[in-house]
Design a protein around this motif. Structure first.
Motif, PDB file in Angstrom:
ATOM      1  N   PRO A  27       0.844  -1.194   0.000  1.00  0.00           N
ATOM      2  CA  PRO A  27       0.000   0.000   0.000  1.00  0.00           C
ATOM      3  C   PRO A  27       0.882   1.248   0.000  1.00  0.00           C
ATOM      4  CG  PRO A  27      -0.675  -1.535   1.712  1.00  0.00           C
ATOM      5  CD  PRO A  27       0.617  -2.035   1.161  1.00  0.00           C
ATOM      6  N   ASP A  28       0.381   2.337  -0.554  1.00  0.00           N
ATOM      7  CA  ASP A  28       1.128   3.595  -0.565  1.00  0.00           C
ATOM      8  C   ASP A  28       1.181   4.132   0.863  1.00  0.00           C
ATOM      9  OD1 ASP A  28       2.429   5.909  -1.250  1.00  0.00           O
ATOM     10  OD2 ASP A  28       0.624   6.912  -1.978  1.00  0.00           O
ATOM     11  N   VAL A  29       2.304   3.934   1.517  1.00  0.00           N
ATOM     12  CA  VAL A  29       2.471   4.294   2.917  1.00  0.00           C
ATOM     13  C   VAL A  29       2.355   5.808   3.119  1.00  0.00           C
ATOM     14  CG1 VAL A  29       4.020   4.081   4.905  1.00  0.00           C
ATOM     15  CG2 VAL A  29       3.954   2.294   3.209  1.00  0.00           C
ATOM     16  N   ASN A  30       2.660   6.588   2.094  1.00  0.00           N
ATOM     17  CA  ASN A  30       2.577   8.042   2.217  1.00  0.00           C
ATOM     18  C   ASN A  30       1.171   8.507   2.567  1.00  0.00           C
ATOM     19  OD1 ASN A  30       5.301   8.497   1.639  1.00  0.00           O
ATOM     20  ND2 ASN A  30       4.910   8.321  -0.544  1.00  0.00           N
ATOM     21  N   GLN A  31       0.155   7.746   2.192  1.00  0.00           N
ATOM     22  CA  GLN A  31      -1.208   8.132   2.534  1.00  0.00           C
ATOM     23  C   GLN A  31      -1.469   8.026   4.037  1.00  0.00           C
ATOM     24  OE1 GLN A  31      -4.300   6.410   0.148  1.00  0.00           O
ATOM     25  NE2 GLN A  31      -3.242   6.866  -1.758  1.00  0.00           N
ATOM     26  N   TRP A  32      -0.651   7.281   4.757  1.00  0.00           N
ATOM     27  CA  TRP A  32      -0.810   7.145   6.200  1.00  0.00           C
ATOM     28  C   TRP A  32       0.190   8.007   6.966  1.00  0.00           C
ATOM     29  CZ3 TRP A  32      -0.614   1.335   5.035  1.00  0.00           C
ATOM     30  CH2 TRP A  32      -1.880   0.890   4.653  1.00  0.00           C
ATOM     31  N   ILE A  33       1.435   8.073   6.492  1.00  0.00           N
ATOM     32  CA  ILE A  33       2.460   8.778   7.278  1.00  0.00           C
ATOM     33  C   ILE A  33       2.439  10.287   7.068  1.00  0.00           C
ATOM     34  CG2 ILE A  33       3.962   6.763   7.383  1.00  0.00           C
ATOM     35  CD1 ILE A  33       5.759   8.110   5.301  1.00  0.00           C
ATOM     36  N   ARG A  34       1.692  10.780   6.122  1.00  0.00           N
ATOM     37  CA  ARG A  34       1.660  12.237   5.912  1.00  0.00           C
ATOM     38  C   ARG A  34       1.070  12.968   7.117  1.00  0.00           C
ATOM     39  NH1 ARG A  34      -2.830  12.488   1.166  1.00  0.00           N
ATOM     40  NH2 ARG A  34      -4.622  11.946   2.430  1.00  0.00           N
ATOM     41  N   TYR A  35       0.341  12.283   7.958  1.00  0.00           N
ATOM     42  CA  TYR A  35      -0.260  12.885   9.148  1.00  0.00           C
ATOM     43  C   TYR A  35       0.687  12.911  10.344  1.00  0.00           C
ATOM     44  CZ  TYR A  35      -4.435  12.012   6.385  1.00  0.00           C
ATOM     45  OH  TYR A  35      -5.356  11.967   5.372  1.00  0.00           O
ATOM     46  N   LEU A  36       1.879  12.339  10.212  1.00  0.00           N
ATOM     47  CA  LEU A  36       2.785  12.199  11.354  1.00  0.00           C
ATOM     48  C   LEU A  36       3.792  13.336  11.479  1.00  0.00           C
ATOM     49  CD1 LEU A  36       3.466   8.361  11.096  1.00  0.00           C
ATOM     50  CD2 LEU A  36       1.605   9.547  12.268  1.00  0.00           C
ATOM     51  N   ASN A  37       3.746  14.308  10.579  1.00  0.00           N
ATOM     52  CA  ASN A  37       4.614  15.502  10.635  1.00  0.00           C
ATOM     53  C   ASN A  37       6.106  15.173  10.693  1.00  0.00           C
ATOM     54  OD1 ASN A  37       2.332  17.178  10.612  1.00  0.00           O
ATOM     55  ND2 ASN A  37       2.114  16.934  12.828  1.00  0.00           N
ATOM     56  N   GLY A  38       6.533  14.149   9.979  1.00  0.00           N
ATOM     57  CA  GLY A  38       7.948  13.823   9.884  1.00  0.00           C
ATOM     58  C   GLY A  38       8.537  13.152  11.105  1.00  0.00           C
ATOM     59  N   LYS A  39       7.714  12.749  12.045  1.00  0.00           N
ATOM     60  CA  LYS A  39       8.203  12.093  13.264  1.00  0.00           C
ATOM     61  C   LYS A  39       7.725  10.646  13.276  1.00  0.00           C
ATOM     62  CE  LYS A  39       7.835  16.435  15.705  1.00  0.00           C
ATOM     63  NZ  LYS A  39       7.017  17.194  16.621  1.00  0.00           N
ATOM     64  N   PHE A  40       8.442   9.790  14.026  1.00  0.00           N
ATOM     65  CA  PHE A  40       8.016   8.400  14.146  1.00  0.00           C
ATOM     66  C   PHE A  40       8.376   7.858  15.520  1.00  0.00           C
ATOM     67  CE2 PHE A  40       7.532   3.945  12.543  1.00  0.00           C
ATOM     68  CZ  PHE A  40       6.223   4.106  12.115  1.00  0.00           C
ATOM     69  N   GLY A  41       7.968   8.600  16.542  1.00  0.00           N
ATOM     70  CA  GLY A  41       8.151   8.166  17.928  1.00  0.00           C
ATOM     71  C   GLY A  41       7.021   7.231  18.335  1.00  0.00           C
ATOM     72  N   CYS A  42       6.886   7.000  19.626  1.00  0.00           N
ATOM     73  CA  CYS A  42       5.857   6.081  20.142  1.00  0.00           C
ATOM     74  C   CYS A  42       4.448   6.550  19.794  1.00  0.00           C
ATOM     75  CB  CYS A  42       6.004   5.924  21.653  1.00  0.00           C
ATOM     76  SG  CYS A  42       7.503   5.044  22.122  1.00  0.00           S
ATOM     77  N   ILE A  43       4.173   7.827  20.010  1.00  0.00           N
ATOM     78  CA  ILE A  43       2.840   8.364  19.714  1.00  0.00           C
ATOM     79  C   ILE A  43       2.547   8.250  18.212  1.00  0.00           C
ATOM     80  CG2 ILE A  43       1.405  10.461  19.741  1.00  0.00           C
ATOM     81  CD1 ILE A  43       1.930   9.292  22.521  1.00  0.00           C
ATOM     82  N   GLU A  44       3.547   8.578  17.387  1.00  0.00           N
ATOM     83  CA  GLU A  44       3.354   8.514  15.932  1.00  0.00           C
ATOM     84  C   GLU A  44       3.145   7.078  15.461  1.00  0.00           C
ATOM     85  OE1 GLU A  44       4.954  12.325  16.975  1.00  0.00           O
ATOM     86  OE2 GLU A  44       5.827  10.343  17.348  1.00  0.00           O
ATOM     87  N   LYS A  45       3.781   6.118  16.104  1.00  0.00           N
ATOM     88  CA  LYS A  45       3.576   4.715  15.744  1.00  0.00           C
ATOM     89  C   LYS A  45       2.146   4.283  16.038  1.00  0.00           C
ATOM     90  CE  LYS A  45       8.370   3.371  16.183  1.00  0.00           C
ATOM     91  NZ  LYS A  45       9.381   2.648  16.935  1.00  0.00           N
ATOM     92  N   LEU A  46       1.614   4.755  17.146  1.00  0.00           N
ATOM     93  CA  LEU A  46       0.211   4.462  17.463  1.00  0.00           C
ATOM     94  C   LEU A  46      -0.729   5.140  16.464  1.00  0.00           C
ATOM     95  CD1 LEU A  46       0.314   4.734  21.352  1.00  0.00           C
ATOM     96  CD2 LEU A  46       0.095   2.654  19.967  1.00  0.00           C
ATOM     97  N   LYS A  47      -0.403   6.383  16.111  1.00  0.00           N
ATOM     98  CA  LYS A  47      -1.203   7.087  15.101  1.00  0.00           C
ATOM     99  C   LYS A  47      -1.151   6.342  13.780  1.00  0.00           C
ATOM    100  CE  LYS A  47      -0.798  11.893  16.631  1.00  0.00           C
ATOM    101  NZ  LYS A  47      -0.278  13.215  16.245  1.00  0.00           N
TER     102      LYS A  47
END
Length: 143
Positions: A27-47
Protein backbone atom coordinates in the motif's frame (compact mmCIF):
# COMPACT_ATOMS: atom_id res chain seq x y z
CA UNK A 1 7.73 -4.03 5.91
CA UNK A 2 5.75 -6.59 7.90
CA UNK A 3 3.24 -4.06 9.33
CA UNK A 4 2.28 -2.81 5.86
CA UNK A 5 2.32 -5.97 3.73
CA UNK A 6 -1.10 -6.83 2.36
CA UNK A 7 -1.57 -10.53 1.50
CA UNK A 8 -3.94 -9.68 -1.34
CA UNK A 9 -1.36 -7.66 -3.30
CA UNK A 10 1.84 -9.69 -2.79
CA UNK A 11 1.93 -12.78 -4.99
CA UNK A 12 4.26 -15.76 -5.30
CA UNK A 13 3.91 -18.54 -7.88
CA UNK A 14 5.26 -21.98 -7.00
CA UNK A 15 5.94 -25.18 -8.87
CA UNK A 16 6.31 -28.19 -6.55
CA UNK A 17 6.87 -25.88 -3.57
CA UNK A 18 9.71 -24.07 -5.39
CA UNK A 19 9.12 -20.35 -6.03
CA UNK A 20 9.25 -19.49 -9.74
CA UNK A 21 7.79 -15.96 -9.82
CA UNK A 22 6.80 -13.06 -7.59
CA UNK A 23 4.86 -9.82 -7.74
CA UNK A 24 5.41 -7.60 -4.70
CA UNK A 25 3.19 -4.60 -4.06
CA UNK A 26 2.62 -2.57 -0.92
CA UNK A 27 0.00 0.00 0.00
CA UNK A 28 1.13 3.60 -0.57
CA UNK A 29 2.47 4.29 2.92
CA UNK A 30 2.58 8.04 2.22
CA UNK A 31 -1.21 8.13 2.53
CA UNK A 32 -0.81 7.14 6.20
CA UNK A 33 2.46 8.78 7.28
CA UNK A 34 1.66 12.24 5.91
CA UNK A 35 -0.26 12.89 9.15
CA UNK A 36 2.79 12.20 11.35
CA UNK A 37 4.61 15.50 10.64
CA UNK A 38 7.95 13.82 9.88
CA UNK A 39 8.20 12.09 13.26
CA UNK A 40 8.02 8.40 14.15
CA UNK A 41 8.15 8.17 17.93
CA UNK A 42 5.86 6.08 20.14
CA UNK A 43 2.84 8.36 19.71
CA UNK A 44 3.35 8.51 15.93
CA UNK A 45 3.58 4.72 15.74
CA UNK A 46 0.21 4.46 17.46
CA UNK A 47 -1.20 7.09 15.10
CA UNK A 48 0.21 5.13 12.17
CA UNK A 49 -1.53 1.95 13.34
CA UNK A 50 -4.79 3.87 13.79
CA UNK A 51 -4.60 5.38 10.28
CA UNK A 52 -3.62 2.01 8.81
CA UNK A 53 -6.63 0.38 10.47
CA UNK A 54 -9.30 3.01 9.86
CA UNK A 55 -8.18 5.17 6.90
CA UNK A 56 -8.84 3.60 3.51
CA UNK A 57 -5.80 3.47 1.25
CA UNK A 58 -6.69 3.58 -2.44
CA UNK A 59 -3.21 3.36 -3.94
CA UNK A 60 -0.72 0.53 -4.09
CA UNK A 61 2.88 0.67 -5.23
CA UNK A 62 4.45 -2.08 -7.33
CA UNK A 63 7.95 -2.78 -6.09
CA UNK A 64 9.20 -5.96 -7.76
CA UNK A 65 7.92 -8.24 -10.50
CA UNK A 66 9.98 -11.18 -11.68
CA UNK A 67 10.03 -14.69 -13.12
CA UNK A 68 13.06 -16.98 -12.87
CA UNK A 69 14.79 -17.50 -16.23
CA UNK A 70 13.70 -21.14 -16.69
CA UNK A 71 10.04 -20.06 -16.57
CA UNK A 72 10.25 -16.92 -18.68
CA UNK A 73 8.34 -16.87 -22.01
CA UNK A 74 5.89 -19.48 -20.69
CA UNK A 75 3.02 -17.18 -19.74
CA UNK A 76 3.66 -16.98 -15.99
CA UNK A 77 3.84 -13.17 -16.11
CA UNK A 78 0.52 -12.96 -17.95
CA UNK A 79 -1.03 -15.40 -15.49
CA UNK A 80 0.07 -13.31 -12.51
CA UNK A 81 -1.22 -10.08 -14.05
CA UNK A 82 -4.58 -11.58 -15.05
CA UNK A 83 -5.24 -13.47 -11.81
CA UNK A 84 -3.87 -10.63 -9.71
CA UNK A 85 -6.15 -8.09 -11.40
CA UNK A 86 -9.22 -10.30 -10.90
CA UNK A 87 -8.31 -10.90 -7.26
CA UNK A 88 -7.62 -7.21 -6.58
CA UNK A 89 -10.99 -6.17 -7.95
CA UNK A 90 -12.80 -8.61 -5.65
CA UNK A 91 -10.82 -8.33 -2.44
CA UNK A 92 -9.31 -4.83 -2.19
CA UNK A 93 -10.28 -1.17 -2.41
CA UNK A 94 -7.22 -0.08 -4.39
CA UNK A 95 -8.11 2.16 -7.32
CA UNK A 96 -4.61 3.24 -8.38
CA UNK A 97 -1.49 1.18 -9.00
CA UNK A 98 1.89 2.82 -9.37
CA UNK A 99 4.59 0.74 -11.03
CA UNK A 100 7.52 2.19 -9.17
CA UNK A 101 10.43 1.66 -11.53
CA UNK A 102 10.91 -0.07 -14.86
CA UNK A 103 14.39 0.09 -16.34
CA UNK A 104 14.75 1.42 -19.88
CA UNK A 105 16.71 -1.77 -20.64
CA UNK A 106 13.57 -3.88 -20.02
CA UNK A 107 11.26 -3.36 -23.02
CA UNK A 108 9.10 -6.35 -22.05
CA UNK A 109 7.99 -4.73 -18.78
CA UNK A 110 7.51 -1.40 -20.55
CA UNK A 111 5.21 -3.16 -23.03
CA UNK A 112 3.27 -4.83 -20.20
CA UNK A 113 2.77 -1.45 -18.52
CA UNK A 114 1.58 0.08 -21.81
CA UNK A 115 -0.95 -2.70 -22.41
CA UNK A 116 -2.42 -2.19 -18.94
CA UNK A 117 -3.77 1.18 -20.13
CA UNK A 118 -1.43 3.12 -17.86
CA UNK A 119 -0.28 6.70 -17.73
CA UNK A 120 3.37 7.61 -17.36
CA UNK A 121 3.50 10.09 -14.49
CA UNK A 122 7.29 10.27 -14.17
CA UNK A 123 10.44 8.73 -15.53
CA UNK A 124 13.16 7.64 -13.15
CA UNK A 125 16.81 7.49 -14.11
CA UNK A 126 19.45 5.23 -12.63
CA UNK A 127 23.01 6.51 -12.59
CA UNK A 128 26.05 4.31 -12.31
CA UNK A 129 29.25 5.38 -10.63
CA UNK A 130 32.36 3.40 -11.42
CA UNK A 131 34.63 3.34 -8.40
CA UNK A 132 37.39 1.89 -10.55
CA UNK A 133 37.88 4.72 -13.05
CA UNK A 134 40.13 2.54 -15.26
CA UNK A 135 37.35 0.03 -15.90
CA UNK A 136 35.35 0.76 -19.08
CA UNK A 137 31.66 1.64 -18.67
CA UNK A 138 29.25 -0.93 -20.12
CA UNK A 139 25.54 -0.25 -20.37
CA UNK A 140 23.17 -2.92 -19.03
CA UNK A 141 22.18 -5.24 -21.90
CA UNK A 142 18.63 -5.08 -23.27
CA UNK A 143 16.62 -7.95 -21.76
Amino acid sequence: MKPIINDHISWFVYENEKPIAMWMNIPDVNQWIRYLNGKFGCIEKLKFLWYKTFKKNEKMVGLVFGVIPEWQRKGIDGYMIWEGTQHLRKHTDFKVTELQWIGDFNPKMIKIAETLDTTVTRKLITYRYLFDRNKPFERHPIL
